[in-house]
Design a protein around this motif. Structure first.
Motif, PDB file in Angstrom:
ATOM      1  N   HIS A 185      -0.119   4.025 -10.090  1.00  0.00           N
ATOM      2  CA  HIS A 185      -0.403   3.337  -8.831  1.00  0.00           C
ATOM      3  C   HIS A 185       0.187   4.028  -7.607  1.00  0.00           C
ATOM      4  CE1 HIS A 185      -1.791  -0.122 -11.228  1.00  0.00           C
ATOM      5  NE2 HIS A 185      -0.774   0.176 -12.021  1.00  0.00           N
ATOM      6  N   VAL A 186       1.031   5.027  -7.821  1.00  0.00           N
ATOM      7  CA  VAL A 186       1.707   5.664  -6.695  1.00  0.00           C
ATOM      8  C   VAL A 186       2.169   7.062  -7.115  1.00  0.00           C
ATOM      9  CG1 VAL A 186       4.011   4.810  -7.324  1.00  0.00           C
ATOM     10  CG2 VAL A 186       3.488   5.252  -4.915  1.00  0.00           C
ATOM     11  N   ARG A 187       2.312   7.951  -6.145  1.00  0.00           N
ATOM     12  CA  ARG A 187       2.870   9.281  -6.437  1.00  0.00           C
ATOM     13  C   ARG A 187       4.397   9.143  -6.501  1.00  0.00           C
ATOM     14  NH1 ARG A 187       0.252  14.101  -3.051  1.00  0.00           N
ATOM     15  NH2 ARG A 187       0.406  15.161  -5.062  1.00  0.00           N
TER      16      ARG A 187
ATOM     17  N   LYS B 143       2.193   4.751  -0.976  1.00  0.00           N
ATOM     18  CA  LYS B 143       1.552   5.982  -1.445  1.00  0.00           C
ATOM     19  C   LYS B 143       2.531   6.926  -2.141  1.00  0.00           C
ATOM     20  CE  LYS B 143      -2.212   4.556   0.531  1.00  0.00           C
ATOM     21  NZ  LYS B 143      -3.268   3.944  -0.304  1.00  0.00           N
ATOM     22  N   LYS B 144       3.776   6.936  -1.660  1.00  0.00           N
ATOM     23  CA  LYS B 144       4.796   7.827  -2.220  1.00  0.00           C
ATOM     24  C   LYS B 144       6.069   7.025  -2.466  1.00  0.00           C
ATOM     25  CE  LYS B 144       3.039  11.813   0.398  1.00  0.00           C
ATOM     26  NZ  LYS B 144       3.333  12.788   1.478  1.00  0.00           N
TER      27      LYS B 144
ATOM     28  N   GLU C 126       0.838  -1.216   0.000  1.00  0.00           N
ATOM     29  CA  GLU C 126       0.000   0.000   0.000  1.00  0.00           C
ATOM     30  C   GLU C 126       0.870   1.263   0.000  1.00  0.00           C
ATOM     31  OE1 GLU C 126      -2.725  -0.357   3.264  1.00  0.00           O
ATOM     32  OE2 GLU C 126      -3.915  -1.884   2.252  1.00  0.00           O
TER      33      GLU C 126
END
Length: 343
Positions: free
Chosen positions: A101-103, A81-82, A79
């Motif tokens: 899917h991610v920053r 996120k960055k 999971e």
């Protein structure tokens, strides 16, 4: 949890890993944990020695598109996120696919193409030549540009040089990158020994973890009482601050020397270093000795000329020192961490 995607080995040395570690340490200080995703086990020991966990995705460091599917799986599983990406081998396809899917925060040096990412960091002294503001003017991309964002370790922040400037110089630092592929350190020391001009100078040589010529350096240290070899230096700022002159390859080390205010003779050992060392020379921040890949003998002779110029000229060394400390204050990693965490 903030994740890094970075590699290090004998071919690309440790510069990418070290600057990511600096940013990670600043992020941890702000209350967030970090994990490093790596393609193989080469940089594992170095990263874990700094207290960070690693995830080996068993990919190829120089062909990142092969790992897209596995990395996306990992992003979903953890999971994430960055993701901070630091590699010269990214492609537009790689960044686009992963970016769904991610920053992505990308650390850039080369401006290879228009990056489809969420944040770009380029702390290099030469960043203006890339015209980032124009390239990304209509895109919702955060830009962190310039030497205020140089991601140095905390030990380099707000340093004050306590010692008086020695005249003539008494100590010279030599650092030639993580692997010293061209054996610059040994070849330079041999030239210096043959000149018999600097027998009163102590030469402190920093050997990287991938140095292929360590045995020759060890032999020189054993033979001459003014040569000192350093490995795995824990407090690099202290060693730098003890020295009157530095001889260094391009890369993050030059910014560390700026923060310490040590007059420096710089040179390039890789294509990605050329812009930086040339800019330092052009703006009279450092003495530029050349590009090793073009002519190693000329570079060594230029280094010797640089040492001769600075050796008995404390006023010139003071001028260089002030220019350097005005450029880099050592707080860049904290500024990056702040921007990433609030992003």
């Amino acid at each position: 949890m903030i994740y890094f995607r970075v590699d290090g080995n004998e071919q690309i040395a440790t510069g990418h890993v070290m600057r990511c570690i600096s940013i990670a340490q600043a992020i941890v200080e702000n209350g967030e944990d970090c994990t490093f995703i790596i393609s193989d086990d080469y940089p594992k020991k170095l990263i874990q020695s700094k207290g960070f966990p690693t995830l080996n995705i068993n990919s190829k460091w120089n062909d990142l598109e092969l790992e897209i599917e596995r990395l996306i799986e990992l992003i979903r599983e953890k999971e994430i996120k960055k993701l901070i990406v630091d590699s010269y081998f990214v492609t537009k396809k790689y960044l686009k696919e992963i970016g769904r899917h991610v920053r992505i925060i990308y650390i850039d040096d080369l401006n290879l193409f228009t990056y489809p990412v969420d944040m770009i960091i380029n702390y290099a002294n030469y960043y203006p030549k890339f015209n980032y503001e124009s390239l990304y003017n209509l895109k919702n991309i955060k830009l962190l540009l310039g030497c205020e964002y140089v991601p140095l370790r905390k030990e380099f922040s707000q340093l004050e040089r306590e010692n008086e400037i020695n005249n003539p110089a008494r100590t010279v630092l030599i650092t030639t990158g993580g692997s010293d592929t061209y054996n610059i350190a040994s070849r330079l020391l041999i030239e210096i020994i043959e000149q018999k001009k600097y027998e009163n100078i102590n030469f402190h040589v920093v050997s990287g973890v991938f140095n292929q010529h360590l045995s020759q350096l060890q032999m020189l240290e054993k033979t001459y009482n003014n040569i000192f070899l350093h490995y795995n230096v824990e407090k690099m700022s202290e060693l730098m601050m003890k020295c009157d002159i530095a001889v260094s390859a391009g890369g993050t080390t030059l910014y560390e020397l700026c923060a310490c205010g040590v007059s420096t003779i710089c040179f390039a050992i890789a294509d990605n270093q050329i812009n930086g060392v040339e800019d330092f020379g052009h703006n009279n921040i450092m003495i530029y000795a050349g590009d090793v890949s073009k002519n190693i003998n000329i570079v060594i002779q230029n280094i010797l000329k640089g040492i001769a110029l600075l050796y008995q000229n404390d006023q010139l060394r003071e001028i260089y020192s002030k220019r350097m400390t005005n450029l880099v204050d050592g707080c860049g990693a904290s500024r990056i961490a702040y921007e990433i965490l609030r992003f």
